[in-house]
Design a protein around this motif. Sequence first.
Motif, PDB file in Angstrom:
ATOM      1  N   ASP A 103      15.192  44.942  36.508  1.00 28.57           N
ATOM      2  CA  ASP A 103      15.803  43.646  36.815  1.00 28.57           C
ATOM      3  C   ASP A 103      17.247  43.551  36.375  1.00 28.57           C
TER       4      ASP A 103
ATOM      5  N   VAL B  71       3.705  42.617  38.748  1.00 28.19           N
ATOM      6  CA  VAL B  71       3.455  41.201  38.453  1.00 28.19           C
ATOM      7  C   VAL B  71       4.591  40.615  37.622  1.00 28.19           C
ATOM      8  N   ILE B  72       4.991  41.323  36.570  1.00 25.77           N
ATOM      9  CA  ILE B  72       6.056  40.826  35.700  1.00 25.77           C
ATOM     10  C   ILE B  72       7.400  40.838  36.424  1.00 25.77           C
ATOM     11  N   TYR B  73       7.657  41.891  37.188  1.00 21.80           N
ATOM     12  CA  TYR B  73       8.928  41.993  37.907  1.00 21.80           C
ATOM     13  C   TYR B  73       9.063  40.874  38.941  1.00 21.80           C
ATOM     14  N   THR B  74       7.972  40.529  39.611  1.00 21.99           N
ATOM     15  CA  THR B  74       8.010  39.432  40.577  1.00 21.99           C
ATOM     16  C   THR B  74       8.368  38.118  39.892  1.00 21.99           C
ATOM     17  N   ALA B  75       7.818  37.892  38.701  1.00 21.11           N
ATOM     18  CA  ALA B  75       8.166  36.687  37.952  1.00 21.11           C
ATOM     19  C   ALA B  75       9.634  36.692  37.532  1.00 21.11           C
TER      20      ALA B  75
ATOM     21  N   ALA C 194      11.984  35.634  40.296  1.00 20.18           N
ATOM     22  CA  ALA C 194      11.940  34.205  40.633  1.00 20.18           C
ATOM     23  C   ALA C 194      12.839  33.361  39.741  1.00 20.18           C
ATOM     24  N   ILE C 195      13.405  33.946  38.688  1.00 18.61           N
ATOM     25  CA  ILE C 195      14.294  33.196  37.799  1.00 18.61           C
ATOM     26  C   ILE C 195      15.638  32.994  38.491  1.00 18.61           C
TER      27      ILE C 195
ATOM     28  N   LYS D  24      14.499  35.976  29.493  1.00 14.48           N
ATOM     29  CA  LYS D  24      13.556  36.549  30.458  1.00 14.48           C
ATOM     30  C   LYS D  24      12.126  36.573  29.919  1.00 14.48           C
TER      31      LYS D  24
ATOM     32  N   VAL E 258       8.785  34.601  31.524  1.00 12.64           N
ATOM     33  CA  VAL E 258       7.692  35.344  32.181  1.00 12.64           C
ATOM     34  C   VAL E 258       6.459  35.428  31.289  1.00 12.64           C
TER      35      VAL E 258
ATOM     36  N   SER F  70       3.104  35.163  33.040  1.00 16.46           N
ATOM     37  CA  SER F  70       2.712  36.388  33.741  1.00 16.46           C
ATOM     38  C   SER F  70       2.156  37.413  32.759  1.00 16.46           C
TER      39      SER F  70
END
Length: 334
Positions: free
Chosen positions: A134, A213-217, A220-221, A244, A248, A251
């Motif tokens: 990210d 899952v964590i990367y998708t959250a 969204a930031i 960050k 998250v 998640s």
Amino acid sequence: MTSTPLKGSGRLTAGPLADGPATSVRPHRPPRSRSRGRGRSAPYWFLLPAVLLLAAFTVVPVGYALWLSLHKVQVSGIGLGKGARRQVWNGLGNYTAVLHDSEFGHSVLRAFGYGLIVIPTMLGLALVFALMLDTPLARSAKFARLAIFLPYAVPGIIAALMWGFLYLPTVSPFYYLLRAFDLPQPDLFDGGNLYLSFANIAVWGGTGFNMIVIYTALRAIPAEIYEAARIDGASDLKIALQIKIPIVLPSLVLTFFFSVIATLQVFTEPMALRPLTNGLSTSWSPLMAIYDVAFRQSDIYGASATAVVLAVATFVLSFTLLRISDRYTREDRA
């Protein structure tokens, strides 16, 4: 002079040549009650296939397991002949036997020990990979995401057999290198090393899913939050630790619940590696204990009771952890 229709209406005006009185023509419309009824029932028709599959492959098997867990086989005589074996009511007798079974208790403890290694390592690596991908300086992020996620797409039995091949001293290329450089050669199928062997397979296969899952959250930031933090002089490390990770956290809690459930249900890895070693018991994990009772001891009634106990324990543990995390989340928001 002829009759002319009025624009915007279904009524005709009669002129001098009209044969009769003025008539009105209205367009046909279906009854509102019928159209509304069809619209309201449409979602249920879309849900029907999923409900039928859920009932056929989840509700019915669970109900049948509950029914079996309350019965037992009564043997008359030597157990031969018609009517020598009858299914009779046993009440909570099977559950009492499960709770007093020390071997099942040891399998649960082994599963918890396995989880203490797998869950922190897997979620820690998933979080680190997600944070690294990210960052604005990340290069070839798409390829890296695919490479990290790819092991999750490998079926569990294939992954277990592949790692089992790498664990065998006689065929593993790693042991060949250890022998070539005269280095210690640990036995990965003995004692506590078994936990590390199984944990390595689980971490290798599950890190990619949790990372996604964590990367998708993280994606969204809003980017404005990072820009404001950089204007205030925050470094990338400080942004990761103070912005960050707290955002998250839900998640992380979700992936933690998934990992706990998967830990209690570990079956593929030890079952696939058991033929490769004599140091692995037939009831190493809770699901292996259920399998052993059902198919080796031919006691489907006791196995059903054990499965119900494991399911209830998993539900209680997940519900308790969820309530604890929800309480701390509310306190942080307050």
